[in-house]
Design a protein around this motif. Structure first.
Motif, PDB file in Angstrom:
ATOM      1  N   PHE A 338       0.768  -1.105  -0.181  1.00 45.13           N
ATOM      2  CA  PHE A 338       0.124  -0.005  -0.021  1.00 45.13           C
ATOM      3  C   PHE A 338       0.889   1.180  -0.087  1.00 45.13           C
ATOM      4  CE2 PHE A 338      -2.593  -3.480   2.255  1.00 45.13           C
ATOM      5  CZ  PHE A 338      -3.309  -3.421   1.224  1.00 45.13           C
ATOM      6  N   LEU A 339       1.909   1.372   0.953  1.00 43.19           N
ATOM      7  CA  LEU A 339       2.811   2.531   0.784  1.00 43.19           C
ATOM      8  C   LEU A 339       3.619   2.573  -0.501  1.00 43.19           C
ATOM      9  CD1 LEU A 339       3.854   2.479   4.590  1.00 43.19           C
ATOM     10  CD2 LEU A 339       1.825   3.376   3.556  1.00 43.19           C
ATOM     11  N   GLN A 340       4.023   1.511  -1.116  1.00 40.49           N
ATOM     12  CA  GLN A 340       4.663   1.569  -2.315  1.00 40.49           C
ATOM     13  C   GLN A 340       3.817   2.267  -3.493  1.00 40.49           C
ATOM     14  OE1 GLN A 340       5.022  -2.114  -4.414  1.00 40.49           O
ATOM     15  NE2 GLN A 340       7.288  -1.842  -4.814  1.00 40.49           N
ATOM     16  N   GLN A 341       2.470   2.378  -3.281  1.00 44.35           N
ATOM     17  CA  GLN A 341       1.651   3.107  -4.194  1.00 44.35           C
ATOM     18  C   GLN A 341       1.997   4.569  -4.164  1.00 44.35           C
ATOM     19  OE1 GLN A 341      -2.711   1.905  -3.603  1.00 44.35           O
ATOM     20  NE2 GLN A 341      -1.855  -0.331  -3.437  1.00 44.35           N
ATOM     21  N   LEU A 342       2.543   5.022  -3.266  1.00 49.24           N
ATOM     22  CA  LEU A 342       2.894   6.295  -3.158  1.00 49.24           C
ATOM     23  C   LEU A 342       3.907   6.839  -4.221  1.00 49.24           C
ATOM     24  CD1 LEU A 342       2.949   7.083   0.774  1.00 49.24           C
ATOM     25  CD2 LEU A 342       1.022   7.491  -0.754  1.00 49.24           C
ATOM     26  N   GLY A 343       4.434   5.830  -4.751  1.00 47.73           N
ATOM     27  CA  GLY A 343       5.430   5.911  -5.813  1.00 47.73           C
ATOM     28  C   GLY A 343       6.836   5.878  -5.339  1.00 47.73           C
ATOM     29  N   CYS A 344       7.277   5.290  -4.078  1.00 44.46           N
ATOM     30  CA  CYS A 344       8.681   5.546  -3.508  1.00 44.46           C
ATOM     31  C   CYS A 344       9.277   4.167  -3.544  1.00 44.46           C
ATOM     32  CB  CYS A 344       8.376   5.817  -2.038  1.00 44.46           C
ATOM     33  SG  CYS A 344       7.081   4.953  -1.042  1.00 44.46           S
ATOM     34  N   GLU A 345      10.395   4.209  -3.634  1.00 45.13           N
ATOM     35  CA  GLU A 345      11.340   2.844  -3.459  1.00 45.13           C
ATOM     36  C   GLU A 345      10.850   2.369  -1.983  1.00 45.13           C
ATOM     37  OE1 GLU A 345      15.440   3.271  -4.051  1.00 45.13           O
ATOM     38  OE2 GLU A 345      15.266   3.985  -6.170  1.00 45.13           O
ATOM     39  N   THR A 346      10.643   1.309  -1.752  1.00 43.90           N
ATOM     40  CA  THR A 346      10.227   0.576  -0.427  1.00 43.90           C
ATOM     41  C   THR A 346      10.849  -0.686  -0.121  1.00 43.90           C
ATOM     42  OG1 THR A 346       7.921   1.473  -1.032  1.00 43.90           O
ATOM     43  CG2 THR A 346       8.144   0.075   0.565  1.00 43.90           C
ATOM     44  N   ILE A 347      11.203  -0.791   1.226  1.00 38.81           N
ATOM     45  CA  ILE A 347      11.744  -1.749   1.794  1.00 38.81           C
ATOM     46  C   ILE A 347      11.100  -1.996   3.027  1.00 38.81           C
ATOM     47  CG2 ILE A 347      14.186  -1.843   0.781  1.00 38.81           C
ATOM     48  CD1 ILE A 347      15.189  -0.680   3.189  1.00 38.81           C
ATOM     49  N   VAL A 348      11.154  -3.226   3.729  1.00 35.82           N
ATOM     50  CA  VAL A 348      10.908  -3.499   5.213  1.00 35.82           C
ATOM     51  C   VAL A 348      12.153  -3.887   5.810  1.00 35.82           C
ATOM     52  CG1 VAL A 348       9.466  -4.954   6.673  1.00 35.82           C
ATOM     53  CG2 VAL A 348       8.565  -4.584   4.330  1.00 35.82           C
ATOM     54  N   MET A 349      12.409  -3.164   6.822  1.00 36.31           N
ATOM     55  CA  MET A 349      13.818  -3.376   7.584  1.00 36.31           C
ATOM     56  C   MET A 349      13.485  -2.660   8.957  1.00 36.31           C
ATOM     57  SD  MET A 349      17.438  -2.013   6.309  1.00 36.31           S
ATOM     58  CE  MET A 349      19.034  -2.406   7.112  1.00 36.31           C
ATOM     59  N   GLY A 350      13.662  -3.435  10.125  1.00 30.23           N
ATOM     60  CA  GLY A 350      13.742  -2.830  11.393  1.00 30.23           C
ATOM     61  C   GLY A 350      14.070  -3.706  12.239  1.00 30.23           C
ATOM     62  N   PRO A 351      14.351  -3.502  13.522  1.00 33.93           N
ATOM     63  CA  PRO A 351      15.002  -4.080  14.790  1.00 33.93           C
ATOM     64  C   PRO A 351      13.974  -5.126  15.321  1.00 33.93           C
ATOM     65  CG  PRO A 351      13.921  -1.790  15.441  1.00 33.93           C
ATOM     66  CD  PRO A 351      13.907  -1.967  14.053  1.00 33.93           C
ATOM     67  N   GLY A 352      14.561  -6.091  15.829  1.00 34.67           N
ATOM     68  CA  GLY A 352      13.918  -7.230  16.457  1.00 34.67           C
ATOM     69  C   GLY A 352      13.739  -8.441  15.537  1.00 34.67           C
ATOM     70  N   SER A 353      13.447  -9.687  15.890  1.00 31.80           N
ATOM     71  CA  SER A 353      13.353 -10.882  14.962  1.00 31.80           C
ATOM     72  C   SER A 353      11.956 -11.009  15.050  1.00 31.80           C
ATOM     73  CB  SER A 353      13.916 -12.071  15.812  1.00 31.80           C
ATOM     74  OG  SER A 353      13.566 -13.308  15.335  1.00 31.80           O
ATOM     75  N   ILE A 354      11.283 -11.341  13.556  1.00 30.73           N
ATOM     76  CA  ILE A 354      10.099 -11.899  13.594  1.00 30.73           C
ATOM     77  C   ILE A 354       9.645 -13.108  13.928  1.00 30.73           C
ATOM     78  CG2 ILE A 354      10.811 -13.575  11.278  1.00 30.73           C
ATOM     79  CD1 ILE A 354       7.762 -10.738  11.646  1.00 30.73           C
ATOM     80  N   GLN A 355      10.498 -13.793  14.581  1.00 33.87           N
ATOM     81  CA  GLN A 355      10.118 -14.887  15.452  1.00 33.87           C
ATOM     82  C   GLN A 355       9.527 -14.487  16.822  1.00 33.87           C
ATOM     83  OE1 GLN A 355      10.595 -17.999  13.981  1.00 33.87           O
ATOM     84  NE2 GLN A 355      11.590 -16.983  12.274  1.00 33.87           N
ATOM     85  N   GLN A 356       9.907 -13.363  17.213  1.00 30.28           N
ATOM     86  CA  GLN A 356       9.282 -12.821  18.377  1.00 30.28           C
ATOM     87  C   GLN A 356       7.874 -12.134  18.047  1.00 30.28           C
ATOM     88  OE1 GLN A 356      10.100 -13.292  21.622  1.00 30.28           O
ATOM     89  NE2 GLN A 356      11.684 -14.797  20.576  1.00 30.28           N
ATOM     90  N   ALA A 357       7.399 -12.198  16.938  1.00 29.19           N
ATOM     91  CA  ALA A 357       6.220 -11.233  16.815  1.00 29.19           C
ATOM     92  C   ALA A 357       5.188 -12.229  16.950  1.00 29.19           C
ATOM     93  CB  ALA A 357       6.225 -10.870  15.211  1.00 29.19           C
ATOM     94  N   HIS A 358       3.923 -11.750  17.666  1.00 27.37           N
ATOM     95  CA  HIS A 358       2.729 -12.460  18.093  1.00 27.37           C
ATOM     96  C   HIS A 358       3.175 -13.368  18.980  1.00 27.37           C
ATOM     97  CE1 HIS A 358       0.759 -11.146  13.870  1.00 27.37           C
ATOM     98  NE2 HIS A 358       1.397 -10.205  14.644  1.00 27.37           N
ATOM     99  N   GLN A 359       4.249 -13.144  19.533  1.00 28.72           N
ATOM    100  CA  GLN A 359       4.346 -14.337  20.760  1.00 28.72           C
ATOM    101  C   GLN A 359       4.106 -13.853  22.242  1.00 28.72           C
ATOM    102  OE1 GLN A 359       5.177 -17.661  19.739  1.00 28.72           O
ATOM    103  NE2 GLN A 359       4.646 -16.773  17.574  1.00 28.72           N
ATOM    104  N   PRO A 360       3.792 -14.815  23.019  1.00 30.83           N
ATOM    105  CA  PRO A 360       3.998 -14.551  24.638  1.00 30.83           C
ATOM    106  C   PRO A 360       5.416 -13.829  25.022  1.00 30.83           C
ATOM    107  CG  PRO A 360       2.830 -16.652  24.195  1.00 30.83           C
ATOM    108  CD  PRO A 360       3.334 -16.122  22.641  1.00 30.83           C
ATOM    109  N   ASP A 361       5.345 -13.081  25.762  1.00 28.65           N
ATOM    110  CA  ASP A 361       6.822 -12.498  26.170  1.00 28.65           C
ATOM    111  C   ASP A 361       7.626 -12.037  25.141  1.00 28.65           C
ATOM    112  OD1 ASP A 361       6.058 -13.127  29.033  1.00 28.65           O
ATOM    113  OD2 ASP A 361       6.921 -15.351  28.795  1.00 28.65           O
ATOM    114  N   GLU A 362       6.951 -11.233  24.017  1.00 28.44           N
ATOM    115  CA  GLU A 362       7.917 -10.673  23.015  1.00 28.44           C
ATOM    116  C   GLU A 362       8.870  -9.775  23.359  1.00 28.44           C
ATOM    117  OE1 GLU A 362       6.615  -7.166  20.100  1.00 28.44           O
ATOM    118  OE2 GLU A 362       4.944  -8.253  20.800  1.00 28.44           O
TER     119      GLU A 362
END
Length: 385
Positions: A338-362
């Motif tokens: 959706f944000l790419q539709q603004l016409g920008c070069e887009t990447i996903v990149m952030g701190p932390g591991s996706i293995q912790q997402a949606h987990q107890p004791d994130e």
């Protein structure tokens, strides 16, 4: 201007509940998080705009901009979290807790904590050289309801007012750049039969029996799309179809009058949402020919298309250089298409591991904080200074 301390911001974001959920009793406003971000951005000289979502009262987007004109870098993230199971959490989800060199809290990496990294980086730049040396504008975008409908990002795309040249979405990737990911469809298939007494099966139409025909068609479709479409960038290189939830009938001695199945589909780049929707309808069409209007298909939420970027983009090349990691393709999805539709070069990149997402004791591992902070700072400097 008073100093914004990283852990103070981090703790304040965790302490501001902002759950989004399809169950109304669990759903919350994100206004408290938005207010915190607005205050901190304004203290750094950003012009802040807060907008309530058109169809979601109590849910807000924030766009904060430093500098003028189009272009520059947008740092984007969502302000909501998933619900939590209190019985499975060792720590208070709404308190930043430290133990074993980890910081625990709901949203610590998915993904309210990202905003603390961004603001800390901006403050360090301000202390080093001053934010007034800006050559390209910086935008901070904070959206609502990513975990449910992605309504916040969808509205930003439709409004099309933001015009960054680059966009980094700070979902947890361990600071490895992600240039493409699969989409997501959640679909309900409902079979409406005719209830009756089980002693006379011919007097009704058993929805469970009809659903068995539907399932056989879906399993064939699952194999068809697996064999027809492939993109080797992905660990799982084909679109997937999962039968996730089913419910039908109310008693053993009654002919089942209604049965509903929920499925999950993950398209890869190269196959569109309308194509998959058409394939689903085509799969169940023969059953509707046999039992007129018995099978209905509808989306459980707005489908999320696949995100397709290029490994040759200048932003990907910069992120690879700073991280020392090759850009990846992942199977989960984000607001990127959706944000790419603004016409920008887009990447996903952030701190932390996706293995912790949606987990107890994130949690966020403490040893990742300094390297992540430095990379985010360098991404901003290289793009805007």
């Amino acid at each position: 201007m008073s100093q914004l301390h990283f852990l103070d911001m981090y703790g304040a974001l965790i302490a501001a509940p902002s759950i989004s959920a399809t169950v109304p009793s669990l759903d919350m406003s994100n206004r408290e998080v938005i207010n915190l971000l607005a205050s901190w951005c304004e203290s750094l000289g950003f012009a802040v705009e807060i907008t309530e979502l058109d169809n979601n009262p109590g849910k807000y987007n924030l766009a904060a901009k430093l500098g003028t004109g189009e272009g520059g870098l947008m740092l984007a993230g969502h302000t909501d979290t998933v619900p939590f199971d209190d019985s499975r959490w060792q720590f208070d989800p709404f308190k930043l807790s430290e133990q074993d060199n980890k910081f625990y809290g709901l949203g610590s990496i998915d993904m309210k904590g990202f905003f603390a990294f961004v603001l800390n980086a901006l403050q360090e730049i301000d202390n080093d050289t001053g934010l007034t040396n800006l050559k390209q504008p910086i935008t901070i975008l904070a959206t609502a309801d990513e975990e449910t409908t992605m309504a916040g990002a969808i509205e930003i795309a439709k409004q099309n007012k933001l015009k960054p040249a680059r966009c980094i979405i700070g979902e947890p990737t361990d600071m490895v750049p992600v240039y493409t990911h699969k989409g997501h469809m959640s679909t309900a298939i409902r079979v409406t039969g005719k209830a009756g007494h089980s002693s006379d099966p011919d007097a009704g139409l058993n929805a469970i029996e009809v659903m068995q025909l539907v399932i056989s068609k879906l399993l064939k479709l699952k194999e068809d799309i697996k064999n027809k479409y492939s993109l080797l960038d992905f660990k799982i290189p084909y679109p997937t179809l999962n039968l996730g939830h089913i419910h039908g009938g109310d008693n053993a001695n009654r002919i089942c009058g209604c049965c509903e199945l929920h499925i999950d589909m993950r398209p890869i780049p190269g196959i569109s949402i309308p194509e998959l929707q058409a394939m689903l309808l085509q799969a169940v069409a023969p059953i509707n020919d046999q039992y007129p209007n018995a099978v209905a298909v509808h989306d459980l939420h707005e489908p999320i298309p696949a995100f397709s970027g290029s490994t040759d983009s200048s932003l990907v090349k910069l992120a690879e250089k700073l991280s020392g990691e090759k850009a990846q393709a992942v199977n989960y999805c984000t607001e990127a298409p959706f944000l790419q539709q603004l016409g920008c070069e887009t990447i996903v990149m952030g701190p932390g591991s996706i293995q912790q997402a949606h987990q107890p004791d994130e949690f966020l591992a403490m040893e990742k904080i300094k390297p992540s902070q430095e990379m985010i700072k360098q991404l901003i400097v290289a793009s805007c200074f």
